[in-house]
Design a protein around this motif. Structure first.
Motif, PDB file in Angstrom:
ATOM      1  N   THR A   1       0.853  -1.186   0.000  1.00 54.09           N
ATOM      2  CA  THR A   1       0.000   0.000   0.000  1.00 54.09           C
ATOM      3  C   THR A   1       0.889   1.237   0.000  1.00 54.09           C
ATOM      4  O   THR A   1       1.697   1.427   0.905  1.00 54.09           O
ATOM      5  N   ASN A   2       0.753   2.077  -1.026  1.00 55.21           N
ATOM      6  CA  ASN A   2       1.616   3.249  -1.135  1.00 55.21           C
ATOM      7  C   ASN A   2       1.015   4.511  -0.528  1.00 55.21           C
ATOM      8  O   ASN A   2       1.717   5.501  -0.354  1.00 55.21           O
ATOM      9  N   GLN A   3      -0.267   4.487  -0.207  1.00 50.98           N
ATOM     10  CA  GLN A   3      -0.915   5.676   0.362  1.00 50.98           C
ATOM     11  C   GLN A   3      -0.369   5.931   1.763  1.00 50.98           C
ATOM     12  O   GLN A   3      -0.698   5.222   2.714  1.00 50.98           O
ATOM     13  N   ILE A   4       0.465   6.954   1.889  1.00 52.26           N
ATOM     14  CA  ILE A   4       1.199   7.184   3.123  1.00 52.26           C
ATOM     15  C   ILE A   4       0.293   7.479   4.308  1.00 52.26           C
ATOM     16  O   ILE A   4       0.631   7.169   5.461  1.00 52.26           O
ATOM     17  N   THR A   5      -0.890   8.064   4.063  1.00 49.96           N
ATOM     18  CA  THR A   5      -1.794   8.398   5.165  1.00 49.96           C
ATOM     19  C   THR A   5      -2.437   7.154   5.779  1.00 49.96           C
ATOM     20  O   THR A   5      -3.120   7.268   6.803  1.00 49.96           O
ATOM     21  N   LYS A   6      -2.254   5.980   5.180  1.00 57.12           N
ATOM     22  CA  LYS A   6      -2.684   4.737   5.825  1.00 57.12           C
ATOM     23  C   LYS A   6      -1.746   4.385   6.980  1.00 57.12           C
ATOM     24  O   LYS A   6      -2.142   3.728   7.953  1.00 57.12           O
ATOM     25  N   TYR A   7      -0.498   4.826   6.875  1.00 55.19           N
ATOM     26  CA  TYR A   7       0.527   4.489   7.854  1.00 55.19           C
ATOM     27  C   TYR A   7       0.642   5.549   8.949  1.00 55.19           C
ATOM     28  O   TYR A   7       0.818   5.217  10.126  1.00 55.19           O
ATOM     29  N   ILE A   8       0.573   6.827   8.550  1.00 57.18           N
ATOM     30  CA  ILE A   8       0.835   7.915   9.495  1.00 57.18           C
ATOM     31  C   ILE A   8      -0.154   9.066   9.306  1.00 57.18           C
ATOM     32  O   ILE A   8      -0.658   9.290   8.205  1.00 57.18           O
ATOM     33  N   ASN A   9      -0.415   9.767  10.407  1.00 60.68           N
ATOM     34  CA  ASN A   9      -1.212  10.992  10.372  1.00 60.68           C
ATOM     35  C   ASN A   9      -0.256  12.161  10.161  1.00 60.68           C
ATOM     36  O   ASN A   9       0.728  12.304  10.900  1.00 60.68           O
ATOM     37  N   ILE A  10      -0.543  12.999   9.172  1.00 61.75           N
ATOM     38  CA  ILE A  10       0.407  14.041   8.788  1.00 61.75           C
ATOM     39  C   ILE A  10      -0.180  15.427   9.031  1.00 61.75           C
ATOM     40  O   ILE A  10      -1.267  15.753   8.550  1.00 61.75           O
ATOM     41  N   ASP A  11       0.554  16.226   9.791  1.00 64.07           N
ATOM     42  CA  ASP A  11       0.178  17.608  10.056  1.00 64.07           C
ATOM     43  C   ASP A  11       1.467  18.426  10.089  1.00 64.07           C
ATOM     44  O   ASP A  11       2.551  17.876  10.348  1.00 64.07           O
ATOM     45  N   ILE A  12       1.368  19.718   9.845  1.00 62.77           N
ATOM     46  CA  ILE A  12       2.558  20.565   9.849  1.00 62.77           C
ATOM     47  C   ILE A  12       3.225  20.606  11.222  1.00 62.77           C
ATOM     48  O   ILE A  12       4.433  20.751  11.346  1.00 62.77           O
TER      49      ILE A  12
ATOM     50  N   LYS B   1       8.014   6.062  -2.982  1.00 65.03           N
ATOM     51  CA  LYS B   1       6.599   6.458  -2.954  1.00 65.03           C
ATOM     52  C   LYS B   1       6.175   6.883  -1.558  1.00 65.03           C
ATOM     53  O   LYS B   1       5.287   7.726  -1.404  1.00 65.03           O
ATOM     54  N   PHE B   2       6.797   6.326  -0.530  1.00 69.30           N
ATOM     55  CA  PHE B   2       6.534   6.780   0.829  1.00 69.30           C
ATOM     56  C   PHE B   2       7.092   8.197   1.024  1.00 69.30           C
ATOM     57  O   PHE B   2       6.435   9.064   1.602  1.00 69.30           O
ATOM     58  N   VAL B   3       8.316   8.411   0.566  1.00 67.23           N
ATOM     59  CA  VAL B   3       8.965   9.709   0.741  1.00 67.23           C
ATOM     60  C   VAL B   3       8.199  10.798  -0.004  1.00 67.23           C
ATOM     61  O   VAL B   3       7.893  11.856   0.561  1.00 67.23           O
ATOM     62  N   LEU B   4       7.886  10.554  -1.266  1.00 68.14           N
ATOM     63  CA  LEU B   4       7.136  11.546  -2.041  1.00 68.14           C
ATOM     64  C   LEU B   4       5.741  11.740  -1.448  1.00 68.14           C
ATOM     65  O   LEU B   4       5.207  12.851  -1.463  1.00 68.14           O
ATOM     66  N   GLY B   5       5.170  10.674  -0.900  1.00 60.12           N
ATOM     67  CA  GLY B   5       3.849  10.767  -0.295  1.00 60.12           C
ATOM     68  C   GLY B   5       3.817  11.725   0.877  1.00 60.12           C
ATOM     69  O   GLY B   5       2.935  12.585   0.970  1.00 60.12           O
ATOM     70  N   VAL B   6       4.768  11.618   1.788  1.00 60.45           N
ATOM     71  CA  VAL B   6       4.784  12.520   2.946  1.00 60.45           C
ATOM     72  C   VAL B   6       5.152  13.930   2.498  1.00 60.45           C
ATOM     73  O   VAL B   6       4.624  14.925   3.028  1.00 60.45           O
ATOM     74  N   TYR B   7       6.016  14.034   1.519  1.00 61.71           N
ATOM     75  CA  TYR B   7       6.441  15.334   1.007  1.00 61.71           C
ATOM     76  C   TYR B   7       5.252  16.104   0.426  1.00 61.71           C
ATOM     77  O   TYR B   7       5.009  17.266   0.770  1.00 61.71           O
ATOM     78  N   THR B   8       4.493  15.448  -0.453  1.00 66.48           N
ATOM     79  CA  THR B   8       3.359  16.122  -1.094  1.00 66.48           C
ATOM     80  C   THR B   8       2.218  16.362  -0.105  1.00 66.48           C
ATOM     81  O   THR B   8       1.497  17.359  -0.211  1.00 66.48           O
ATOM     82  N   GLU B   9       2.058  15.464   0.866  1.00 66.05           N
ATOM     83  CA  GLU B   9       1.011  15.661   1.872  1.00 66.05           C
ATOM     84  C   GLU B   9       1.327  16.891   2.722  1.00 66.05           C
ATOM     85  O   GLU B   9       0.429  17.682   3.046  1.00 66.05           O
ATOM     86  N   LEU B  10       2.588  17.068   3.079  1.00 64.16           N
ATOM     87  CA  LEU B  10       2.983  18.258   3.829  1.00 64.16           C
ATOM     88  C   LEU B  10       2.783  19.524   2.989  1.00 64.16           C
ATOM     89  O   LEU B  10       2.323  20.550   3.499  1.00 64.16           O
ATOM     90  N   LEU B  11       3.114  19.449   1.717  1.00 62.75           N
ATOM     91  CA  LEU B  11       2.896  20.598   0.833  1.00 62.75           C
ATOM     92  C   LEU B  11       1.410  20.929   0.737  1.00 62.75           C
ATOM     93  O   LEU B  11       1.021  22.107   0.691  1.00 62.75           O
ATOM     94  N   HIS B  12       0.576  19.886   0.731  1.00 61.19           N
ATOM     95  CA  HIS B  12      -0.873  20.091   0.672  1.00 61.19           C
ATOM     96  C   HIS B  12      -1.375  20.766   1.949  1.00 61.19           C
ATOM     97  O   HIS B  12      -2.216  21.678   1.897  1.00 61.19           O
ATOM     98  N   LYS B  13      -0.862  20.327   3.104  1.00 61.72           N
ATOM     99  CA  LYS B  13      -1.258  20.948   4.368  1.00 61.72           C
ATOM    100  C   LYS B  13      -0.840  22.422   4.402  1.00 61.72           C
ATOM    101  O   LYS B  13      -1.571  23.280   4.915  1.00 61.72           O
ATOM    102  N   LEU B  14       0.336  22.702   3.837  1.00 64.68           N
ATOM    103  CA  LEU B  14       0.796  24.082   3.776  1.00 64.68           C
ATOM    104  C   LEU B  14      -0.100  24.925   2.873  1.00 64.68           C
ATOM    105  O   LEU B  14      -0.376  26.092   3.167  1.00 64.68           O
ATOM    106  N   LYS B  15      -0.558  24.325   1.771  1.00 67.58           N
ATOM    107  CA  LYS B  15      -1.465  25.064   0.886  1.00 67.58           C
ATOM    108  C   LYS B  15      -2.773  25.380   1.605  1.00 67.58           C
ATOM    109  O   LYS B  15      -3.291  26.505   1.493  1.00 67.58           O
TER     110      LYS B  15
END
Length: 310
Positions: A184-195, A239-253
């Motif tokens: 499973t590549n969807q990083i939010t299945k593994y971790i909760n991401i917030d700034i 895919k994990f690394v890019l997943g957390v990276y883009t999720e953080l960018l999304h939270k910043l947006k």
């Protein structure tokens, strides 16, 4: 029925399927360089690299669905040894298993890190992203760039701590030839991401990486010397690394566009979509590994005038 579906799925991953697709493509472009990629994400990345380095780019792309298909096709074409088959370049991800049972060759590029996704997550691109796409220069918030970057990097550190066991299990599986039942590549299945913080979701990571039930997971060592020597953001699953990276960018947006932003001084509408097709955007900003630069500049692309970017 299940056996039939499995056989059909496996058939799609055979190099002879890639050979058929190559033959069709070659019939339309008999004298052109063909670049063979593992997946559709690779094409925009490498195409952007080519266009950053070479003034006139002329090649055809062939996506063949996986490393085994890239290298399997290479072996089939090696055996034929026809002149047009020599105008082929192959691109693979190092992953945790490198060239596997295949041998390196001069016309095959292997990423220096786990995959091309790792190349897209350089710390050096945070400043231009925040300055341009998040409009910090436009709104006079240059000082915010440094504070946001510090928070971003702190979250990446938390990511490496929380995803260590998952990556070590995948590493062990690859080295022991244990077949995982779909990662499973969807990083939010593994971790909760917030700034402000990254935490575990509580989900079973072994289940998420498809660890087979018949193999006792206690066989995975708590420490593997070769794995511990890896650089997490460069050498762990891309895919994990890019997943957390883009999720953080999304939270910043979300924060940047909020009426009451917490990480920026003022609200600012922005068009940049971190969850859209951003591979080309990140590739444009990311540094090109020297080995890839050398490989690309030696490709037999016709009518090329080499540029010399810094």
């Amino acid at each position: 029925m299940t056996n039939i579906v499995d056989k059909l799925r496996l058939a799609k991953h055979r190099p002879h399927v890639a050979l058929h697709d190559y033959t069709v493509l070659r019939s339309k472009a008999p004298n052109c360089l063909v670049c063979v990629f593992e997946g559709h994400e690779d094409y925009p990345y490498y195409d952007t690299v080519f266009r950053k380095l070479i003034d006139e780019v002329d090649y055809r792309a062939l996506v063949v669905n996986g490393k085994d298909q890239v290298l399997g096709l290479r072996e089939l074409l090696f055996k034929r040894e026809t002149p047009s088959d020599k105008k082929v370049a192959y691109f693979i991800d190092k992953d945790f298993d490198g060239f596997k049972q295949f041998q390196p060759s001069e016309n095959t590029y292997c990423t220096t890190g786990y995959s091309i996704e790792n190349n897209l997550c350089s710390n050096s691109i945070l400043h231009p992203l925040l300055a341009q796409e998040y409009l910090c220069h436009k709104t006079g918030e240059e000082s915010t760039i440094e504070t946001v970057t510090e928070k971003f990097l702190a979250r990446l550190y938390e990511f490496t701590d929380l995803m260590r066991d998952s990556n070590r299990a995948i590493f062990f599986a690859r080295k022991q030839n244990i077949r995982l039942q779909g990662i499973t590549n969807q990083i939010t299945k593994y971790i909760n991401i917030d700034i402000n913080r990254i935490t575990a979701t509580g989900a079973n990571h072994l289940t998420l990486i498809g660890w087979p039930d018949e193999i006792d997971a206690s066989a995975i060592p708590e420490s593997i010397t070769e794995f511990e020597a890896l650089s997490p953001l460069q050498d762990w699953r891309g895919k994990f690394v890019l997943g957390v990276y883009t999720e953080l960018l999304h939270k910043l947006k979300d924060d940047r566009c909020s009426a009451t932003p917490k990480h920026f001084n003022i609200k600012a509408g922005m068009k940049f979509n971190p969850k859209g097709e951003i591979i080309r955007t990140l590739a444009l900003l990311s540094p090109i590994p020297q080995c890839l630069r050398t490989f690309a500049l030696n490709l037999p692309m016709s009518n090329q005038n080499r540029s010399t970017p810094a």
